[in-house]
Scaffold this active site. Structure first.
Site: not given
Lengths: 211, 219
Positions: A110, A113-115
């Site tokens: 991702c 962000c940090s999905c």
């Protein structure tokens, strides 16, 4: 590098107590104002620290390896097939499973962000959330894979999946050779978190890793 | 917004550093930053897209030199103030001076399993006609909004092919700005590594990006 010294490593957080103090102050402010219930905080922490994690995803993978009909359902409607094993909810509402084959290697990132698919993998590791992986996975996937010890031959297509919307991706790694006759449980033991992100290969059993 | 959070394709941000046997949290404050953000989110005063945007507006130099849960903390404090749940004075002095708004449903421990296991989030049942279908050629728009968007910079202006239509979802660009859900089709778009990065990239490799319909024009 070692991680004995947190200050060496921005994304592990500085060892300073100001953060501890800042968060403690915010917590007591929100509790005093009746906006959060401390027992609910404990329950949230306990859920992701002890109940939800990559062993869930490993069970999904192992089931797909032993049950072709399940694998078919998993590839066609991942959310429903994963829900059959009871793994549902936040950050895993809309799942897609990506099958690795001898000709295709899938890898998930991702960049924005940090999905990450929480119900099957838990909360993401620091490296997944940090700038080096997020920046390079899309422009130099083979270089990144190499650093993880995954060599992808030139005739294999690398597919990078950037989780830019609300779809969450789980890689279905290839079943390693030498696991004929393994039970579903034994297979699940072999499946690593990194293999389900697409940055790890599963080691064939019964062989010592050469050092 | 063209913030540092939109990192795809950047160089020079250091090596990837996996940590063997990494714990879920490294510090107690991380546990709390995580849980406070989740619990406050369940108050329903903001949505996930507003949550993401609140982290993106952290000034770039600060974003790059702080850890993940510090980003969360930044976003949480910003939203708490912006939505009138606490004042910046209260955060600064660490003391409550004004009562919280009435009528909020505070997350209780008994609610936690049910709230976390909800299976509906961004997917919508709305009947929205799809402009594209699998196999269609598309170009990602060259847009540079100052608000929230999920179209990464590295894809803008690039040509790809629709791989699949994921269905109809909340449109984050609108949702983050408080403009409602504005349901849109979301597609997986296949871009070749060469289209994105030029002739030096391997011809075989591809990048799939989930794109909302307003991000795309026909090729």
């Amino acid at each position: 590098m070692t991680h004995d010294h947190d200050h060496d490593h921005v994304d592990a957080g500085p060892p300073l107590s100001d953060l501890q103090l800042r968060v403690r102050a915010l917590e007591s402010l929100l509790v005093d104002k009746g906006l959060v219930d401390p027992a609910a905080l404990d329950s949230l922490i306990d859920t992701y620290e002890t109940k939800v994690g990559p062993r869930n995803g490993a069970r999904v993978v192992a089931r797909a390896w032993v049950d072709p009909a399940y694998k078919q359902r998993l590839l066609e409607n991942a959310s429903e097939a994963i829900a059959e094993l009871g793994y549902i909810g936040r950050q895993g509402e809309d799942m897609v499973v990506l099958e690795n084959t001898p000709k295709v290697h899938n890898m998930v990132v991702c960049t924005l962000c940090s999905c990450y698919p929480w119900p099957v993998l838990g909360l993401p590791p620091v490296w997944y959330k940090a700038a080096p992986f997020r920046s390079r996975a899309v422009i130099d996937p083979r270089g990144v894979l190499d650093e993880f010890g995954v060599a992808v031959p030139a005739d294999v297509e690398v597919r990078v999946w950037d989780s830019t919307a609300e779809l969450r991706y789980l890689v279905l790694p290839e079943r390693p050779a030498g696991t004929e006759g393994f039970s579903e449980e034994q297979l699940a033991e072999l499946v690593t978190r990194d293999s389900m992100i697409g940055v790890g290969k599963i080691k064939a059993p019964g062989r010592k890793t050469p050092r | 917004m063209n913030g540092v959070h939109d990192m795809g394709g950047m160089h020079g941000l250091g090596p990837v550093e996996p940590e063997p046997n990494e714990p879920v949290f490294h510090h107690d404050w991380e546990r709390k930053a995580f849980a406070l953000t989740m619990a406050a989110g369940f108050l329903g005063k903001w949505n996930i897209d507003m949550g993401r945007y609140a982290r993106e507006v952290m000034p770039g130099p600060e974003y790059l030199t702080t850890s993940y849960y510090e980003h969360w903390l930044y976003g949480l404090e910003l939203l708490l103030v912006e939505k009138g749940l606490v004042t910046s004075e209260e955060i600064r002095t660490k003391r409550p001076t004004a009562p919280a708004p009435e009528g909020l449903r505070v997350l209780r421990p008994d609610d936690v399993p049910r709230r976390l296991r909800a299976v509906r989030a961004a997917r919508m049942e709305d009947d929205v006609p799809a402009k594209f279908k699998a196999g269609d050629g598309v170009v990602a728009r060259n847009i540079n909004p100052t608000g929230h968007t999920r179209l990464p910079r590295y894809a803008r202006g690039k040509r790809g092919v629709i791989d699949r239509d994921h269905g109809v979802f909340i449109y984050p660009d609108a949702h983050a700005a408080g403009l409602g859900k504005q349901p849109q089709h979301c597609y997986s778009v296949r871009f070749t590594a060469r289209e994105l990065w030029g002739a030096d990239a391997l011809a075989r490799d591809v990048i799939y990006i989930d794109c909302f319909e307003p991000y795309l024009t026909p090729a």
